[in-house]
Design an enzyme around this catalytic site. Structure first.
Site, short mmCIF file in Angstrom:
data_model
loop_
_atom_site.label_atom_id
_atom_site.label_comp_id
_atom_site.label_asym_id
_atom_site.label_seq_id
_atom_site.Cartn_x
_atom_site.Cartn_y
_atom_site.Cartn_z
N CYS A 145 4.16 9.04 0.26
CA CYS A 145 2.78 9.49 0.06
C CYS A 145 2.74 10.42 -1.15
O CYS A 145 3.46 11.41 -1.19
CB CYS A 145 2.28 10.22 1.31
SG CYS A 145 0.68 11.00 1.10
N ARG A 199 0.83 -1.21 0.00
CA ARG A 199 0.00 0.00 0.00
C ARG A 199 0.87 1.27 0.00
O ARG A 199 0.95 1.99 -0.98
CB ARG A 199 -0.94 -0.03 1.22
CG ARG A 199 -2.07 0.98 1.16
CD ARG A 199 -1.68 2.39 1.58
NE ARG A 199 -1.13 2.49 2.92
CZ ARG A 199 -0.58 3.58 3.40
NH1 ARG A 199 -0.47 4.67 2.66
NH2 ARG A 199 -0.07 3.60 4.62
N ASP A 200 1.59 1.52 1.10
CA ASP A 200 2.35 2.78 1.22
C ASP A 200 3.49 2.79 0.21
O ASP A 200 3.88 3.84 -0.30
CB ASP A 200 2.89 2.93 2.64
CG ASP A 200 3.10 4.38 3.05
OD1 ASP A 200 3.07 5.26 2.18
OD2 ASP A 200 3.31 4.64 4.25
N ASN A 218 9.53 4.31 3.60
CA ASN A 218 9.19 3.96 4.99
C ASN A 218 10.41 3.33 5.66
O ASN A 218 11.35 2.89 5.00
CB ASN A 218 8.07 2.91 5.00
CG ASN A 218 6.73 3.48 4.60
OD1 ASN A 218 6.51 3.78 3.44
ND2 ASN A 218 5.85 3.64 5.55
N HIS A 270 8.62 7.15 8.45
CA HIS A 270 9.29 7.19 7.15
C HIS A 270 10.76 7.52 7.40
O HIS A 270 11.11 8.24 8.33
CB HIS A 270 8.62 8.22 6.23
CG HIS A 270 7.33 7.70 5.65
ND1 HIS A 270 7.21 7.28 4.35
CD2 HIS A 270 6.12 7.50 6.21
CE1 HIS A 270 5.98 6.86 4.12
NE2 HIS A 270 5.29 6.98 5.24
N HIS A 287 4.47 4.90 12.77
CA HIS A 287 4.56 4.74 11.31
C HIS A 287 5.62 5.73 10.83
O HIS A 287 5.34 6.90 10.58
CB HIS A 287 3.18 5.04 10.70
CG HIS A 287 3.13 4.96 9.21
ND1 HIS A 287 2.65 3.86 8.54
CD2 HIS A 287 3.49 5.85 8.25
CE1 HIS A 287 2.70 4.09 7.24
NE2 HIS A 287 3.21 5.29 7.03
#
Ligand code: HMG
Ligand code: MG
Length: 304
Positions: free
Chosen positions: A242, A17-18, A251, A211, A209
């Site tokens: 993002c 996803r990310d 990330n 990065h 979370h």
């Protein structure tokens, strides 16, 4: 330091996803499936597969429904996906997901650019997502982005992120993942943030979370770990970013986190060698060199 380390840490893998949401070139469904299979084969227990967002906003993940339908995970694995609104929730339910994640930003400008809503409007929207999802037997996670800093507004008041977190928990989200969306956090700031949050919120309700845009993600994770955080989001080989946060590259790499944790005697349930293989798949799928350190260097075994 290192007086209160746990036996086990929970890793929430976000690369499909990310990671993939930020790739410019279209990635075929079959390639995404190869990455997901490799991650599951490495023992990943919590996996964010994709996003049920507007395909006009994130074209790369337009195949979300098909991707989720094609995944078969062993029992005990949690599969999840981002859902910004009721339409996203309906799509997630239709494909049989048992967990979803809502998301918003602590800073108004990033929230507007990412979701076309004010923070209050996002939380109102989640009232159409979280209660029906819980009624349908799903669990709902939440993200608060730009907690360490916003690409448009700069510093973000931690009290604001905490108040938003408390509203999300009150709504029924089981955990809030705090995002250093653009990777600007440093360890002292992370200590202050974690202390503020952990004084008000049980540790199992908080995830980090991080990065790794500026190389501080692992240091920040270590600070959180020492203070009692047990849930960390990461992305194989450091894939990630993002599309609505300029400069939000990479990330925290899952291999780097796992290498550090295993070396400290903390279990993750993940097989590091198989994870490194999954990182190679991520590199093949994206067709570019990925930044994770352990991904590049390999693991290390003491020679006899
Ligand atoms: P909008 O344009 O204001 O939405 O976008 P709308 O409700 O006015 O609808 C516009 C059109 O989109 C309509 O279609 C809807 O049906 C459709 P039309 O009638 O014009 O053909 N639509 C949808 N289609 C499919 N699935 C849906 C959906 N919703 C609406 N769920 C919206 C608002 C929130 C939808 C949009 O802004 C959006 O999709 N944003 C997502 C952006 C995104 O995914 N960003 C990256 C993830 S966040 C992140 O990376 C940070 C994180 O990693 C943590 C961290 O690092 O800090 C999580
Ligand atoms: Mg992110």
């Amino acid at each position: 330091m290192f007086e209160s380390l746990p036996d086990k840490v929970s890793i929430y893998e976000v690369s499909p996803r990310d990671g993939l949401q930020n790739e410019a070139a279209p990635i075929p469904l079959a390639a995404k499936q190869r990455l997901v299979d490799a991650l599951l084969a490495a023992g990943i227990e919590r996996l964010e597969l994709t996003s049920f967002v507007s395909p006009r906003w994130v074209p790369q993940l337009a195949d979300a429904d098909e991707l989720v339908r094609g995944v078969s995970a062993r029992p005990g694995v949690t599969l999840s996906a981002l859902c910004p609104n009721a339409k996203g929730f309906e799509r997630a339910r239709a494909v049989g997901l048992h967990e979803i994640a809502v998301f918003l930003s602590a800073s108004e400008t990033h929230n507007k650019k990412n979701t076309n809503k004010t923070v209050d409007q996002s939380i109102d929207t989640f009232s159409d997502v979280v209660p029906p999802a819980l009624e349908a037997g799903m669990r709902v996670r939440a993200y608060v982005s730009t907690v360490w800093g916003c690409p448009y507004e700069g510093d973000v008041d931690p009290a604001r992120s905490l108040a938003i977190t408390q509203r999300l928990l009150a709504l029924g989200c089981y955990q809030v993942s705090l995002g250093d969306t653009i990777g600007v956090g440093t360890p002292l700031q992370t200590r202050r943030l974690c202390q503020l949050f952990l004084a008000e919120v049980p540790a199992d309700k908080i995830a980090l979370h991080l990065h790794d845009t500026r190389g501080t993600a692992l240091a920040n994770a270590l600070v959180g770990l020492e203070l009692g955080v047990r849930d960390f989001d990461s992305s194989v080989a450091g894939l990630g970013g993002c599309p609505y946060a300029p400069g939000a590259a990479g990330n925290l790499a899952t291999e780097d986190l796992v290498f550090m944790l295993h070396g400290m005697g903390i279990a993750t349930g993940i097989d590091l060698e198989a994870l490194i293989e999954a990182g190679r798949v991520a590199e093949a799928v994206t067709g570019r060199r990925l930044p994770g350190k352990v991904h590049q260097a390999g693991s290390f075994k003491l020679r006899g």
